[in-house]
Design a protein around this motif. Sequence first.
Motif, PDB file in Angstrom:
ATOM      1  N   SER A 228      -6.674   2.647  -0.883  1.00 47.63           N
ATOM      2  CA  SER A 228      -6.656   2.774   0.576  1.00 47.63           C
ATOM      3  C   SER A 228      -7.969   2.353   1.218  1.00 47.63           C
ATOM      4  N   LYS A 229      -9.060   2.419   0.469  1.00 47.14           N
ATOM      5  CA  LYS A 229     -10.344   2.007   1.027  1.00 47.14           C
ATOM      6  C   LYS A 229     -10.336   0.500   1.321  1.00 47.14           C
TER       7      LYS A 229
ATOM      8  N   LEU B 173      -4.183   2.839   5.416  1.00 50.92           N
ATOM      9  CA  LEU B 173      -3.078   3.776   5.303  1.00 50.92           C
ATOM     10  C   LEU B 173      -1.766   3.050   5.034  1.00 50.92           C
TER      11      LEU B 173
ATOM     12  N   ASN C 247     -10.818   7.626  -1.584  1.00 46.06           N
ATOM     13  CA  ASN C 247      -9.806   6.738  -1.013  1.00 46.06           C
ATOM     14  C   ASN C 247      -9.043   7.388   0.131  1.00 46.06           C
ATOM     15  N   LYS C 248      -9.286   8.673   0.387  1.00 49.40           N
ATOM     16  CA  LYS C 248      -8.573   9.376   1.450  1.00 49.40           C
ATOM     17  C   LYS C 248      -9.450   9.590   2.678  1.00 49.40           C
TER      18      LYS C 248
ATOM     19  N   PHE D  72      -1.997   7.842   1.592  1.00 47.20           N
ATOM     20  CA  PHE D  72      -3.147   7.302   0.877  1.00 47.20           C
ATOM     21  C   PHE D  72      -2.758   6.941  -0.547  1.00 47.20           C
TER      22      PHE D  72
ATOM     23  N   GLN E  52       0.835  -1.203   0.000  1.00 50.27           N
ATOM     24  CA  GLN E  52       0.000   0.000   0.000  1.00 50.27           C
ATOM     25  C   GLN E  52       0.870   1.252   0.000  1.00 50.27           C
TER      26      GLN E  52
ATOM     27  N   TYR F  45      -5.799  16.973   5.989  1.00 52.59           N
ATOM     28  CA  TYR F  45      -4.724  16.000   5.782  1.00 52.59           C
ATOM     29  C   TYR F  45      -3.390  16.726   5.691  1.00 52.59           C
TER      30      TYR F  45
ATOM     31  N   LEU G 269     -11.386   6.668   5.479  1.00 50.46           N
ATOM     32  CA  LEU G 269     -11.422   5.221   5.728  1.00 50.46           C
ATOM     33  C   LEU G 269     -12.792   4.683   6.116  1.00 50.46           C
TER      34      LEU G 269
END
Length: 596
Positions: free
Chosen positions: A228-229, A233, A463-464, A224, A206, A540, A466
């Motif tokens: 990432s989903k 992380l 995707n950023k 990310f 990842q 972020y 969770l």
Amino acid sequence: MKRRLFLSAALACLSGVLPRWSSAASQPLSRVRPGAPGWPSRVDWEGLRALVKDRLIAVASPITPCIGSTDRSRTAAVFARLRNPYYLGDEAGLTQALGWVDAWTSRPSVYAVAAETAADVATAVNFARAHRLRLVVKGGGHSYHGASSAADSLLIWTRRLNAITVHDAFVAQDCSTPQTAVSIGAGALWGQAYDTVARGAGRYVQGGGCLTVGVAGLVQGGGFGPFSKTYGLAAASLIEVQIVTADGEIRIANACTNADLFWAIKGGGGGSFGVVTRLTLRTHDFPAFFGGVFATIKASSAEAFRRLIDRTVSFYAEALFNPQWGEQINFRPGHELGIAMVFQGLEQMQAEELWRPFFDWVKASPQHYAFAQEPAILAAPARDFWSPAFLKSLPGLVMEDDRAGAPEGNLFWASNREEAGQVFHGYQSRWLSASLLAGDRQSPLAEALFRASRHWNISLHFNKGLAGAPSEAIAAARDTAMNPQVLDAFALAISGAARPPAYPGVPGYEPDVATARREAEAVKKAMQELRELAPEAGSYVSESDFFEEHWQKAFWGNNYDRLLQVKNRYDPDGLFVVHHGVGSEVWSADGFTRSD
């Protein structure tokens, strides 16, 4: 004294023993600049050069000769090269972005240690501490806030620390559980890491979405990537790290040794706790397929666009809010919606079936909607997804490093060409809670997105956040230093403005300050619409506003006090200072003067 210092350095080099420089704790807490009392002499620098085996280099930016120059052809050639992210990364005097109007400008260090070993890094750290130098670290150089750039500084350049080794059963120091893993040097890039792990182990690690982002910086920021989903992380996959701390010690940090430092590195931000030299990350099984969905839809009116946003929000909540989907949907002025989503674990036909109701809804109203880019849905075997040969087989997806003799695998996304060497005008992000997807809150969310798009582009990076990820990914992320809001966020909302390479004082290429300020204000207004919807939303750290007022809370929430304790334990004198990094509140904006 200088002669003795040089001789001791030379002897240490010959004997392989790293010298211990005297502590700077008794010195005033300020940095020295070239020409000021205390700046290292030529003999001092030669002593450092001997220790690092000629890896000390004088840094010069290729842009400097262009300042004030009337040689237009030479300047044009320099600025053309700035559109190549590999060129930017291979120049010690450059960074991936050239600056941020009214915030910072990329400026070269005086010297750089082009480190090839952790001992090189430790030597540079000791030298900087002993001589009270401003110290910066550059790996990939992708910091939006300019963390890898500082004038009058010593640079630790980790580009050559790029070894990648896969493990079938890695056991962290002082731990006992073997894990499939990969050890990656701090200077390696994610494109290299993905391909090496896929070919060498048939597995996935990842990481980030951009092929030219450095591994170490991304992990320290949390990290990310497109998937990432599913996998969580990048920081949550960290098993062990080798790091040089401010005292010059080469330390191992993991869950079993130096556990407090290990936790801080996982999302506490790069450049604050030491110089990471190697990371070992957990690897994962590949799904059968990775794929993507791309389309651009143009609405005929503001009212039609508002309905399209409403339908998009409900479709995401119904069909895409799960571990299989990531990446982004963009809402733009001009009534335009851009889709650039990725998926994993689905065959192409399954993805097509999933999206058919949404695209049929659009097609059913040709008087209101048209496809500026027809929908394209594709899937490929996941193991091939990062292969240079596969990526090059897809027309228009990637570009190659165009320098003579460049490695064949030096690829970057075609869209990154517009980002290489860019100058930021504005940039903000906010996490959006999954509670906004509840039935009665979808309409207010859609309305806020619509209002934001009246000011500037705004995108949801699914995707950023969770929320919707597997429970094990959530649990692993909870054990990082990231703002806990990421656990409940379904997406990170981003609005940003940037322009092609520009630099102060270069004729024909100077930043357009007036335009920059107008666009920064538009970004601010766009994000304000979402702030009103989610006033307590955090940001972020790796993709955030340079001018974030309450950055400690925004970036780390209630984790900040614990991060500060770790900072004060391992770097009590503040050798490592970056803009809005842990502990930076007691330093001047340029990192040269301590105020407490």
